[in-house]
Write a protein that holds these residues in place. Structure first.
Motif, short mmCIF file in Angstrom:
data_model
loop_
_atom_site.label_atom_id
_atom_site.label_comp_id
_atom_site.label_asym_id
_atom_site.label_seq_id
_atom_site.Cartn_x
_atom_site.Cartn_y
_atom_site.Cartn_z
N TYR A 1 34.81 46.67 48.61
CA TYR A 1 34.79 46.35 47.44
C TYR A 1 35.36 46.07 46.64
O TYR A 1 36.90 46.50 47.07
CB TYR A 1 33.70 46.87 46.61
N SER A 2 35.46 45.13 45.46
CA SER A 2 36.44 44.56 44.52
C SER A 2 36.83 45.76 43.53
O SER A 2 37.78 45.55 43.09
CB SER A 2 36.25 43.11 44.05
N ASP B 1 30.37 44.40 44.12
CA ASP B 1 30.66 44.64 45.47
C ASP B 1 30.44 43.09 46.16
O ASP B 1 30.38 43.14 47.22
CB ASP B 1 28.31 45.19 45.95
N LYS B 2 31.09 42.76 45.66
CA LYS B 2 32.03 40.88 47.12
C LYS B 2 32.96 41.47 47.43
O LYS B 2 33.54 42.48 47.35
CB LYS B 2 31.77 39.71 46.13
N TYR C 1 35.58 37.78 35.29
CA TYR C 1 35.26 38.56 35.90
C TYR C 1 34.06 40.01 35.59
O TYR C 1 34.10 40.34 34.91
CB TYR C 1 36.74 39.21 36.87
N SER C 2 33.73 40.39 37.10
CA SER C 2 32.59 41.38 36.54
C SER C 2 32.66 42.50 35.70
O SER C 2 32.63 43.36 34.84
CB SER C 2 31.57 42.00 37.71
N ALA C 3 34.82 43.10 35.74
CA ALA C 3 34.56 44.80 35.11
C ALA C 3 35.58 44.37 34.15
O ALA C 3 36.30 45.02 33.21
CB ALA C 3 36.35 44.79 36.28
N LYS D 1 38.90 49.46 37.34
CA LYS D 1 39.38 49.67 38.70
C LYS D 1 39.28 48.68 39.92
O LYS D 1 38.00 48.38 39.77
CB LYS D 1 39.13 51.29 39.14
N MET D 2 40.68 48.11 40.07
CA MET D 2 40.28 47.24 40.46
C MET D 2 41.42 47.51 42.02
O MET D 2 42.24 48.14 42.45
CB MET D 2 41.19 45.72 39.91
#
Length: 671
Positions: free
Chosen positions: A310-311, A407-408, A46-48, A263-264
């Motif tokens: 955003y996610s 940004d999804k 995942y992106s983070a 940060k989620m």
């Protein structure tokens, strides 16, 4: 650029320039593996994810490694947040292999998509060696791999009831079992630093949710003590962003000191709920402060133009984990000037750094005022100076290169946030928070719902991917919260419509739980069910709670029967090792003591509802109308001689209607 350049997922786009010939998950890649008889590599992240970035830099960006991958494998990249169904299937397989799950998750499949081997992060030399070993095994020992893969598939398709010994019991909920659950949890408490006795330390909202409900029933001070200890340390430690608000995903140590900096949305959404409920009990101003600043961060940095959120924010910036959030002593001297002397003592700032590589991270164990007093730096102007210093840091930090933004917008996480915002509104009474919650609900209705069917993801004006159980469970929960802070019956009707759709398209009546995927969704090698609570509660436990509340509010016995069947099958786990089923335990609290039904009818219904909301009464449903309503709990109920009436019912028995909140609270305490 490879095929991922056509995707919308920020995680997939991060890999669009890799020399690896990545495919997104889909029929093209799966068919290619069959046509060319090649093993499949599914790489999930995942992106983070920090270690996902590390493995990309070390392995997937290297031409020599990509050459091996492209020659011998069909390589598929998956965003686990966008496709939690694919992640769940192959995470289950890897854990069955004896590998501790995590991300990046790299799973090797036969051309028919059956998994035979998996690993998480590997450094480049180990990764290349593994690729060559898998290549040789596929060429020379295919039958052994096929037998192994078949075993993992059989494990995946075995029902959860059979796998975990879940049998339906009589629907009884002895209140004494709650003490057994607390005792079980206490064995794993960190009684000095809060949270559970382990590192890394994750905030676990469903554990705190259970403890809050257990305390409401038992008034056991040990439960409240652990809640306050945990929430205080989470609010004061380095896991909280002292400068900008909001919480990071977890602490890498057992002190809540250094976070894994991403940060989620889902963490912050759930922590808003927990801090709001805890504030209702304790009136601790620290909790109110953290709520307000986190909501401000969400609005400032995470809010999209269409009304959703955003996610995630990445852990890394400029290639360094946490660089956006950490400071050198020299930086702080320049920014703070004369305030540096006291600020450095407050936060133990030093030239060598209080963390590593000369960097300092902001962290407290007591409130800023308490710490200042203990260090002899407190004066009458301290609070004003302290906020001014944090604002200076925020202004300077805004000039830094920011962490990447995922940004999804996900329906499930936005549903969790709606619930968090509704809980905050009930605790603090801030009308702006209510407006934000309602606007987020409107976004989900207008942008992510069609014919009572949810989409999972939204970006660039388009909703994509058939919704999963987590989406329906979280959005229904959010809508129920919206109804109870607005008395707008559209929200409860939307919740009912989504619940009906979920029962029709996700429920497995033979086993008594809900599938994770829609019957109309993509068919994978296994159709999973999410039973166990984690940082995010299991979608089945959330759905069971939703159906319970809907059964009361709408007189839907069918929903109540499903809840009882689901919870009864979990009761053995609750008394054996509750830490994996704490959201189920919170539902058990609702069933162990009958739920209070509060109906408010009359012109002043809104103000009376606000008055009730100041009190922590988790085991209740609140319904109301200014005039009349067809909702079952409001039928044949009117105001009293022009005064707004409050009807309190409990265990199918109603008290005489009253017109004052104090009188209704007296009825509740008597019950």
């Amino acid at each position: 650029m490879n095929r991922l350049s056509q995707q919308t997922s920020p995680y997939l786009l991060q890999h669009a320039h890799n020399p690896v010939d990545w495919y997104p998950w889909g029929e093209e890649a799966l068919q290619k593996a069959k046509d060319e008889n090649k093993p499949i590599l599914v790489s999930i992240g995942y992106s983070a994810c920090h270690w996902c970035h590390v493995m990309e830099r070390e392995c997937f960006e290297k031409e020599a490694i990509a050459e091996v991958m492209n020659a011998h494998f069909v390589c598929i990249k998956v965003d686990r947040e966008e496709r939690p169904d694919v992640d769940a299937v192959y995470m289950d397989a890897v854990q069955a292999m004896g590998v501790r799950g995590g991300w990046p998750l790299n799973v090797f499949l036969l051309p028919d998509s059956k998994p035979f081997y998996g690993v998480t992060y590997l450094p480049p030399q180990n990764w290349v060696q593994l690729l060559k070993s898998i290549r040789d095994a596929f060429a020379n020992h295919y039958d052994e791999l096929a037998n192994s893969a078949e075993g993992f598939v059989q494990n995946m398709v075995t029902s959860d009831s059979e796998k975990y010994g879940l049998t339906e019991n009589a629907s009884s909920y002895p209140i004494e079992d709650l003490d057994v659950m607390l005792s079980s949890l206490q064995r794993n408490f960190d009684h000095f630093k809060g949270g559970m006795d382990r590192a890394p330390k994750f905030p676990m909202p469903s554990i705190y949710k259970f403890l809050l409900r257990y305390f409401d029933i038992s008034q056991n001070p040990e439960a409240l003590r652990h809640i306050e200890l945990s929430l205080n340390r989470i609010a004061l430690g380095g896991i909280y962003d002292h400068v900008g608000g909001g919480w990071a995903r977890y602490s890498v140590d057992d002190e809540w000191f250094i976070p894994h900096f991403e940060k989620m949305l889902y963490d912050n959404a759930q922590l808003l709920s927990i801090y709001a409920e805890a504030y209702s009990i304790t009136q601790n101003p620290l909790y109110a402060d953290r709520i307000k600043k986190t909501i401000n961060w969400l609005q400032t940095e995470m809010h999209n133009a269409d009304g959703g959120f955003y996610s995630a924010l990445d852990a890394d910036s400029e290639g360094i984990e946490g660089k956006f959030y950490i400071w050198t002593e020299e930086e702080l001297i320049t920014i703070l000037g004369d305030d540096f002397a006291w600020f450095s003592r407050l936060y133990n700032i030093s030239k060598s750094g209080n963390w590593e590589h000369g960097y300092n991270h902001l962290h407290l164990t007591e409130t800023a005022e308490q710490t200042a007093k203990s260090k002899g730096i407190f004066d009458e102007s301290f609070s004003e100076k302290y906020e001014a210093a944090l604002n200076k840091l925020a202004e300077k930090r805004a000039e830094k290169i920011r962490p990447g933004l995922d940004d999804k917008t996900l329906a499930s996480w936005n549903g969790l946030l709606i619930r968090g915002l509704t809980d905050c509104y009930r605790a603090l009474g801030d009308e702006n928070v209510r407006d934000l919650a309602v606007a987020t609900g409107q976004f989900l209705l207008s942008k992510m719902t069609l014919n009572n069917q949810l989409s999972h993801s939204y970006k660039n004006g388009s909703a994509t991917i058939t919704g999963f159980l987590e989406d329906y469970a979280a959005v229904i929960q959010g809508y129920l919260g919206l109804y109870q802070i607005t008395f707008d019956e559209n929200w409860i009707r939307h919740a009912e419509q989504l619940a009906d759709y979920t029962v029709a398209n996700f429920y497995d009546e033979s086993e008594g739980f809900f599938h994770f995927t829609d019957a109309s969704g993509e068919t994978l090698i296994a159709r999973k069910k999410e039973i166990f609570d984690n940082v995010i509660p299991a979608s089945n436990s959330m759905m069971a709670e939703n159906l319970y509340f809907l059964s009361l509010m709408l007189d839907r016995e069918d929903f109540g029967e499903i809840t009882d069947k689901m919870l009864s099958k979990i009761t053995r786990l609750l008394t054996q090792d509750v830490q994996w089923v704490t959201n189920w335990a919170a539902l058990y609290c609702l069933k162990a003591v009958p739920t209070v039904e509060i109906a408010i009818v009359g012109a002043d219904a809104e103000n009376i509802r606000k008055d009730f909301d100041r009190f922590f009464i988790p085991n209740k449903v609140v319904i109301g109308t200014k005039t009349f309503s067809t909702l079952p709990l409001l039928q044949n109920r009117t105001d009293i001689q022009g005064k707004t009436a409050i009807y309190v019912c409990y265990d199918k028995t109603c008290q005489l209607p009253v017109t004052e909140v104090a009188a209704a609270l007296d009825q509740l305490s008597g019950l």
